[in-house]
Write a protein that holds these residues in place. Sequence first.
Motif, mmCIF file in Angstrom:
data_model
loop_
_atom_site.group_PDB
_atom_site.id
_atom_site.type_symbol
_atom_site.label_atom_id
_atom_site.label_comp_id
_atom_site.label_asym_id
_atom_site.label_seq_id
_atom_site.Cartn_x
_atom_site.Cartn_y
_atom_site.Cartn_z
ATOM 1 N N ALA A 9 0.831 -1.206 0.000
ATOM 2 C CA ALA A 9 0.000 0.000 0.000
ATOM 3 C C ALA A 9 0.865 1.256 0.000
ATOM 4 O O ALA A 9 0.569 2.233 -0.710
ATOM 5 N N GLU A 10 1.941 1.263 0.773
ATOM 6 C CA GLU A 10 2.839 2.419 0.814
ATOM 7 C C GLU A 10 3.523 2.620 -0.538
ATOM 8 O O GLU A 10 3.693 3.754 -0.998
ATOM 9 N N THR A 11 3.891 1.512 -1.180
ATOM 10 C CA THR A 11 4.522 1.594 -2.500
ATOM 11 C C THR A 11 3.558 2.174 -3.517
ATOM 12 O O THR A 11 3.933 3.032 -4.331
ATOM 13 N N LYS A 12 2.309 1.720 -3.478
ATOM 14 C CA LYS A 12 1.303 2.262 -4.400
ATOM 15 C C LYS A 12 1.074 3.749 -4.141
ATOM 16 O O LYS A 12 0.945 4.540 -5.079
ATOM 17 N N LEU A 13 1.022 4.121 -2.868
ATOM 18 C CA LEU A 13 0.815 5.521 -2.522
ATOM 19 C C LEU A 13 1.969 6.386 -3.027
ATOM 20 O O LEU A 13 1.755 7.469 -3.580
ATOM 21 N N ASP A 14 3.194 5.915 -2.869
ATOM 22 C CA ASP A 14 4.359 6.651 -3.383
ATOM 23 C C ASP A 14 4.287 6.798 -4.899
ATOM 24 O O ASP A 14 4.584 7.867 -5.442
ATOM 25 N N ALA A 15 3.900 5.716 -5.579
ATOM 26 C CA ALA A 15 3.792 5.765 -7.042
ATOM 27 C C ALA A 15 2.715 6.762 -7.466
ATOM 28 O O ALA A 15 2.902 7.518 -8.431
ATOM 29 N N LEU A 16 1.598 6.777 -6.763
ATOM 30 C CA LEU A 16 0.526 7.725 -7.080
ATOM 31 C C LEU A 16 0.972 9.168 -6.849
ATOM 32 O O LEU A 16 0.648 10.060 -7.640
ATOM 33 N N ARG A 17 1.707 9.385 -5.787
ATOM 34 C CA ARG A 17 2.209 10.739 -5.511
ATOM 35 C C ARG A 17 3.164 11.198 -6.610
ATOM 36 O O ARG A 17 3.122 12.351 -7.044
#
Length: 79
Positions: free
Chosen positions: A13-21
């Motif tokens: 989830a943190e990786t996806k959030l970083d990618a979205l940012r």
Amino acid sequence: MNEIEVELRVLKAETKLDALREAQAVVNAVQGNLNQRIEDLAVKVAVMEAKPSSHRILDGSATLPKPAPQLSLSSDPDM
């Protein structure tokens, strides 16, 4: 095992959030650049529209304005 699965989900989830940012930052940068280009074009169009039509060359058929007649500084009144 359950604790490891939870940690993996959190990491995912943190990786996806970083990618979205990062994607959002790229989108914002591109949008800002496009907005600046649109503003620049709008200014150029406004400047072109403010000039007399004889100065515009839209399709290549327009001509430059004729030069002003030259004044003679001669003292001879017959000239």
